[in-house]
Write a protein that holds these residues in place. Structure first.
Motif, PDB file in Angstrom:
ATOM      1  N   TRP A  41       0.791  -1.421   0.184  1.00  0.00           N
ATOM      2  CA  TRP A  41       0.079   0.159   0.022  1.00  0.00           C
ATOM      3  C   TRP A  41       0.865   1.347  -0.190  1.00  0.00           C
ATOM      4  N   LEU A  83      -4.561  -5.144  -5.077  1.00  0.00           N
ATOM      5  CA  LEU A  83      -5.721  -4.259  -4.966  1.00  0.00           C
ATOM      6  C   LEU A  83      -6.983  -5.082  -5.108  1.00  0.00           C
ATOM      7  N   THR A  90      -9.050  -1.299   3.062  1.00  0.00           N
ATOM      8  CA  THR A  90      -8.692   0.074   2.545  1.00  0.00           C
ATOM      9  C   THR A  90      -9.476   1.144   3.002  1.00  0.00           C
ATOM     10  N   SER A  94      -8.501   4.402   5.052  1.00  0.00           N
ATOM     11  CA  SER A  94      -8.350   5.568   4.292  1.00  0.00           C
ATOM     12  C   SER A  94      -9.169   6.585   5.185  1.00  0.00           C
ATOM     13  N   ARG A 391     -13.597  -3.836  -6.520  1.00  0.00           N
ATOM     14  CA  ARG A 391     -12.797  -3.602  -5.310  1.00  0.00           C
ATOM     15  C   ARG A 391     -11.507  -2.844  -5.798  1.00  0.00           C
ATOM     16  N   ARG A 395     -10.173   0.719  -4.193  1.00  0.00           N
ATOM     17  CA  ARG A 395      -8.967   0.731  -3.448  1.00  0.00           C
ATOM     18  C   ARG A 395      -7.956   1.786  -4.223  1.00  0.00           C
ATOM     19  N   ARG A 398      -9.186   5.315  -3.581  1.00  0.00           N
ATOM     20  CA  ARG A 398      -8.699   5.790  -2.218  1.00  0.00           C
ATOM     21  C   ARG A 398      -7.449   6.076  -2.039  1.00  0.00           C
TER      22      ARG A 398
END
Length: 463
Positions: A41, A83, A90, A94, A391, A395, A398
């Motif tokens: 990440w 991801l 996430t 976030s 998804r 992600r 974000r």
């Protein structure tokens, strides 16, 4: 040309991410993610910052040495797997990190009106050309329809004339495959926006009922985040967001707002409770003064101002006795140039005097900060993502939002003034600098420095 300027304060910039991570970890609801996923990440965050793109191949090129992959394609596959399939919260991470960014802002950097910060809500479209069709399940999931952008598209063919006695049908808006993304953020000084939360929407998604429901969910998430630092807010939205049901719901909860609306709704006059079109009700009001409207692409416009107080009703069932209602203030700015459209605002803020009406219009004008942020984010590739899984798309977006928020925080932090000075010097040496340093130009300076000092950046960012 030899490069003589470097961002020698890159360590302090990387320390910003560590500081907001520490602040988020101190919250009781924090759940520590897997260390390997957290490292990936961080690599994605760094890739977005230095390359300003969402293409996995470009992100993989930026972090290839740290991925320990044999080629860029393998590194991109690893990022895509993280991801789409990795167990990493996430959304919650976030939101907690963005809340920590809000709490880390220097005092006085948030724009406020009557002691309340401005929370701007706005959706944006991501057209994806022909990604709605595919073989063997390789199309994007689940992709809906959005408006097609006008630029770069052929002009539509003229419609046939209507038969005598029949009305000409209204032209259908051109659409294409794509997604809708609903954002909410805080307005900062300098016409900048700090993202708070966002949510992806598609009419083809089996679990998303409607776009208004997603917009309401984003508003609720943002208001819940602002309750932690005890920041009262004013919700600001453009035309299309000011639905009667939403306005009445916010007014019943004593949540202040300013929304632009169309004056074709029905309102009950304060005296006599007579049902009238809002446009007619406003036309009966006396002018309270003049002001200069400067909140769109057309530039400053001289307007006359009038206001009214009226009640609006909403009924979901349509039954005569089954309705909810709220009494609101309505402010209309009528341009002296007749060819321009008037601006009608619905608000819970006071709007009796000329100064109060100008204040309401000024609050709505700050909404333009989110349009400026969208312009910068789309230059970073916000709408040019190529991942297919729902998804993975959410992600990745974000991560882009958090990377942008980190750059905004770096611009607002006075302790990073040396970094600002180095960035200005670097940009003047290698490219063009505008009137001031913006999130976009600061990210450009970071990318220029990363290409020459990759090891230094990865040392302070990933270790």
């Amino acid at each position: 040309m030899q490069r003589t300027v470097a961002l020698r304060e890159r360590g302090r910039f990387a320390a910003l991410l560590n500081s907001i991570l520490r602040a988020a970890r101190r919250r009781a609801t924090w759940s520590e993610p897997d260390a390997r996923n957290l490292r990936t990440w961080r690599q994605l965050m760094l890739g977005v910052l230095v390359r300003r793109t969402t293409r996995l191949l470009s992100l993989a090129q930026a972090v290839l040495p740290e991925r320990q992959a044999r080629c860029v394609k393998n590194a991109a596959l690893g990022l895509g797997y993280c991801l789409a399939r990795a167990e990493f919260p996430t959304a919650s991470v976030s939101r907690r990190l963005l809340l920590a960014v809000v709490q880390a802002l220097p005092a006085g950097r948030l724009v406020s009106y009557r002691g309340k910060v401005l929370l701007v809500l706005d959706p944006t479209d991501y057209p994806k050309r022909s990604r709605g069709r595919g073989t063997r399940g390789r199309q994007m999931q689940p992709i809906g329809r959005v408006r097609r952008k006008a630029h770069g598209q052929p002009k539509p063919k003229p419609r046939a004339r209507a038969a005598p006695g029949r009305a000409r049908p209204a032209p259908r808006p051109a659409t294409t495959f794509g997604y809708v993304d609903v954002w909410a953020g805080l307005v900062l000084r300098g016409k900048q926006l700090l993202p708070l939360t966002r949510q992806l929407f598609s009419a083809a998604h089996p679990k998303l009922p409607s776009q208004p429901a997603v917009e309401d969910a984003v508003v609720e998430q943002a208001l819940a985040m602002l309750r932690a630092p005890k920041l009262p807010s004013i919700v600001v939205g453009d035309r299309g967001l000011g639905r009667k049901e939403r306005l009445i719901s916010l007014a019943e909860r004593e949540q202040d707002f300013v929304f632009r609306i169309d004056p074709d709704i029905t309102a009950l006059s304060r005296r006599g409770r007579v049902a009238l079109p809002l446009a007619d009700l406003l036309a009966r009001q006396a002018w309270v003064g003049e002001t200069v409207w400067d909140g769109d692409d057309d530039g400053p416009t001289r307007c006359r101002v009038r206001a009214a107080r009226a009640t609006i009703r909403f009924s979901r069932t349509g039954r005569q006795a089954d309705y909810t209602e709220a009494t609101l203030n309505f402010v209309e700015l009528v341009p002296l140039e007749r060819q321009r459209e008037s601006l009608v605002l619905a608000t819970t803020l006071p709007a009796r005097t000329p100064a109060e009406c100008r204040g309401v219009a000024r609050v709505y004008a700050y909404r333009w900060a989110i349009e400026t942020a969208f312009e910068t984010l789309k230059a970073w590739g916000l709408e040019r993502f190529m991942v297919r899984a729902w998804r993975a798309i959410d992600r990745l977006l974000r991560i882009v939002a958090l990377a942008y928020a980190l750059v905004v925080l770096a611009l607002q932090d006075p302790r990073l003034a040396p970094l600002h000075a180095h960035a200005i010097a670097l940009l003047r040496q290698w490219t063009v600098l505008g009137r001031r340093l913006t999130p976009g130009t600061l990210a450009e300076a970071i990318g220029l420095d990363y290409s020459a000092h990759r090891r230094a950046w990865t040392a302070v960012w990933l270790h």
